[in-house]
Design a protein around this motif. Structure first.
Motif, PDB file in Angstrom:
ATOM      1  N   SER A 275       0.838  -1.198   0.000  1.00 29.18           N
ATOM      2  CA  SER A 275       0.000   0.000   0.000  1.00 29.18           C
ATOM      3  C   SER A 275       0.871   1.246   0.000  1.00 29.18           C
ATOM      4  O   SER A 275       1.981   1.259   0.557  1.00 29.18           O
ATOM      5  CB  SER A 275      -0.912   0.007   1.234  1.00 29.18           C
ATOM      6  OG  SER A 275      -1.832  -1.056   1.197  1.00 29.18           O
ATOM      7  N   ALA A 276       0.360   2.311  -0.607  1.00 27.70           N
ATOM      8  CA  ALA A 276       1.133   3.542  -0.732  1.00 27.70           C
ATOM      9  C   ALA A 276       1.377   4.185   0.631  1.00 27.70           C
ATOM     10  O   ALA A 276       0.532   4.096   1.537  1.00 27.70           O
ATOM     11  CB  ALA A 276       0.402   4.523  -1.644  1.00 27.70           C
ATOM     12  N   GLU A 277       2.509   4.841   0.768  1.00 30.73           N
ATOM     13  CA  GLU A 277       2.821   5.522   2.022  1.00 30.73           C
ATOM     14  C   GLU A 277       1.800   6.611   2.312  1.00 30.73           C
ATOM     15  O   GLU A 277       1.467   6.865   3.477  1.00 30.73           O
ATOM     16  CB  GLU A 277       4.238   6.098   1.953  1.00 30.73           C
ATOM     17  CG  GLU A 277       5.330   5.039   1.976  1.00 30.73           C
ATOM     18  CD  GLU A 277       6.724   5.628   1.936  1.00 30.73           C
ATOM     19  OE1 GLU A 277       6.847   6.821   1.550  1.00 30.73           O
ATOM     20  OE2 GLU A 277       7.680   4.925   2.305  1.00 30.73           O
TER      21      GLU A 277
ATOM     22  N   GLY B  56       0.547   3.014   4.214  1.00 29.34           N
ATOM     23  CA  GLY B  56       1.143   1.709   4.000  1.00 29.34           C
ATOM     24  C   GLY B  56       2.657   1.737   4.021  1.00 29.34           C
ATOM     25  O   GLY B  56       3.283   2.776   4.249  1.00 29.34           O
ATOM     26  N   ARG B  57       3.250   0.582   3.723  1.00 29.28           N
ATOM     27  CA  ARG B  57       4.706   0.473   3.727  1.00 29.28           C
ATOM     28  C   ARG B  57       5.335   1.048   2.470  1.00 29.28           C
ATOM     29  O   ARG B  57       6.531   1.357   2.450  1.00 29.28           O
ATOM     30  CB  ARG B  57       5.108  -0.994   3.862  1.00 29.28           C
ATOM     31  CG  ARG B  57       4.514  -1.716   5.065  1.00 29.28           C
ATOM     32  CD  ARG B  57       5.147  -1.293   6.359  1.00 29.28           C
ATOM     33  NE  ARG B  57       4.601  -2.029   7.487  1.00 29.28           N
ATOM     34  CZ  ARG B  57       5.026  -1.906   8.739  1.00 29.28           C
ATOM     35  NH1 ARG B  57       6.023  -1.080   9.009  1.00 29.28           N
ATOM     36  NH2 ARG B  57       4.480  -2.589   9.720  1.00 29.28           N
ATOM     37  N   GLY B  58       4.567   1.106   1.390  1.00 31.54           N
ATOM     38  CA  GLY B  58       5.082   1.686   0.160  1.00 31.54           C
ATOM     39  C   GLY B  58       6.111   0.833  -0.543  1.00 31.54           C
ATOM     40  O   GLY B  58       6.901   1.338  -1.356  1.00 31.54           O
ATOM     41  N   GLU B  59       6.125  -0.471  -0.265  1.00 32.62           N
ATOM     42  CA  GLU B  59       7.086  -1.354  -0.917  1.00 32.62           C
ATOM     43  C   GLU B  59       6.556  -1.816  -2.266  1.00 32.62           C
ATOM     44  O   GLU B  59       5.358  -1.775  -2.537  1.00 32.62           O
ATOM     45  CB  GLU B  59       7.385  -2.562  -0.031  1.00 32.62           C
ATOM     46  CG  GLU B  59       8.170  -2.231   1.219  1.00 32.62           C
ATOM     47  CD  GLU B  59       9.612  -1.847   0.916  1.00 32.62           C
ATOM     48  OE1 GLU B  59      10.132  -2.298  -0.117  1.00 32.62           O
ATOM     49  OE2 GLU B  59      10.209  -1.104   1.724  1.00 32.62           O
TER      50      GLU B  59
ATOM     51  N   ALA C 128      -3.867  -0.471   4.174  1.00 34.02           N
ATOM     52  CA  ALA C 128      -2.560   0.035   4.607  1.00 34.02           C
ATOM     53  C   ALA C 128      -2.350  -0.165   6.101  1.00 34.02           C
ATOM     54  O   ALA C 128      -1.227  -0.393   6.558  1.00 34.02           O
ATOM     55  CB  ALA C 128      -2.436   1.514   4.251  1.00 34.02           C
ATOM     56  N   ALA C 129      -3.441  -0.096   6.865  1.00 35.28           N
ATOM     57  CA  ALA C 129      -3.368  -0.262   8.320  1.00 35.28           C
ATOM     58  C   ALA C 129      -3.436  -1.726   8.741  1.00 35.28           C
ATOM     59  O   ALA C 129      -3.589  -2.025   9.937  1.00 35.28           O
ATOM     60  CB  ALA C 129      -4.492   0.523   8.983  1.00 35.28           C
TER      61      ALA C 129
END
Length: 374
Positions: free
Chosen positions: A48-50, A54-57, A103-104
């Protein structure tokens, strides 16, 4: 990927996944405790996007996590694989609240593309979307073998278009919508804890705001988002199984003795040659997967071709390595305590998951010959 994510998945495997793997396989129930452990480790929101929390990976990080999981519990790996593929669509076209929930680590999703009538031809949905007035839409379909059926919080759902031209429209359908039902349990040869069951939509009401992307553009969206994730991660899934099988074969060869000769099986040239084949095939798949990830990351001209090839390469290699490991380990491989026969059963799944190896071969030929995929 960042070291903390690699550490996180290793810790989850050691503390939660590996100790339950045999129980999940024997019982065949959805491995909820494993998914909760992944959520607690922050791995549901990995891609998931920062901006959504999210982690954004990227895809390489997801591939690492799926590969490591597959060697421990194929069912858990397949659930997370489908979640990451669905997340790619949600990130691109989903509502803010669902993006933030994923994301959470508080929302599990999955894909619901294949249908009973069109079988593995996921690009040809028969399910319908019909206007019901006041911005409502009625969805009817018989989806086949949906991973996490009845367990995921939402389905990325395909239908025929509502009004526009095109083969497909996508929807985000919460699992608690009235008219959704899971049609029986899952009692499969392998991946026994992934709750892969048919799901029926009988007059399910959706809002037009539940549409993911424009009407009629669902296939293009799937090809751009869900399919690359699904194919790459499926290859990582197969690779994880191959590594686990090869490791068990090595342990068998070095730990089993001909007492009358004072030698191990590893001292025998024929067995060493057979093991070398396992190691080579596994390393070939890893090299191909890395090349496919590189092609996507750098936007190489052959990126589409590599993505179409990678699942077919890995799925067939995993089946071959699984069979060869069973033969190399002999009678001990048939005993459940060895773990080999569970990995063998799980390894057979990828080649028949849509798009199947046969379909992918046709796609590869079409792409190489300058023909349209569909």
């Amino acid at each position: 990927m960042s070291c903390d994510y690699a550490r996180a998945i290793q810790d989850v495997i050691e503390e939660s996944i590996a100790p339950r793997a045999d129980e999940v396989d024997r019982g065949g129930a959805f491995c909820r405790a494993n998914i909760d452990a992944l959520a607690a480790a922050g791995l549901l929101g990995l891609v998931s996007a920062e901006e959504a929390g999210g982690r954004g990976e990227g895809l390489a990080a997801a591939a690492h996590v799926v590969e490591r999981l597959a060697g421990s519990c194929g069912s858990t790996a397949m659930i997370l694989l489908m979640h990451y593929a669905a997340t790619a669509v949600i990130e691109a076209h989903g509502p803010k609240d669902v993006r933030e929930a994923v994301a959470a680590d508080a929302h599990l999703s999955t894909l619901a593309f294949s249908e009973a009538g069109s079988r593995s031809h996921f690009w040809a949905p028969l399910g319908t979307a019909v206007p019901e007035g006041r911005g409502r839409v009625r969805l009817d379909a018989d989806k086949s073998w949906v991973t996490s059926a009845g367990e995921a919080d939402s389905y990325v759902w395909s239908s025929r278009p509502l009004a526009e031209d095109g083969p497909m429209t996508l929807w985000l359908v919460p699992r608690d919508r009235e008219g959704l039902s899971v049609r029986g349990g899952f009692d499969g040869l392998g991946l026994r804890g992934n709750a892969s069951s048919p799901v029926r939509a009988d007059g399910v009401l959706a809002d037009r705001d539940d549409m993911l992307g424009p009407d009629g553009e669902g296939l293009n969206i799937a090809l751009q988002t869900a399919l690359p994730h699904f194919l790459i991660l499926n290859a990582a899934f197969s690779l994880g199984l191959m590594e686990a099988l090869t490791a068990r074969a090595a342990a068998h060869l070095t730990g089993t003795r001909f007492e009358h000769l004072g030698q191990t099986l590893a001292d025998q040239p024929m067995q060493r040659a057979q093991f070398a084949e396992l190691r080579i095939r596994t390393d070939q798949v890893r090299a191909f997967l890395r090349d496919a990830l590189d092609a996507l990351a750098r936007g190489r001209d052959d990126a589409t071709l590599r993505v179409l090839e990678v699942k077919a390469v890995a799925a067939e290699a995993a089946s071959d390595v699984a069979d060869a490991t069973m033969r190399l380990c002999g009678g001990s491989a048939f005993r459940k305590e060895s773990g080999v026969e569970r990995l063998f059963r799980d390894a057979l799944a990828a080649r028949v998951m849509a798009p199947t190896t046969q379909a992918l071969h046709d796609f590869v030929a079409r792409a190489s010959l300058g023909m349209p995929l569909f």
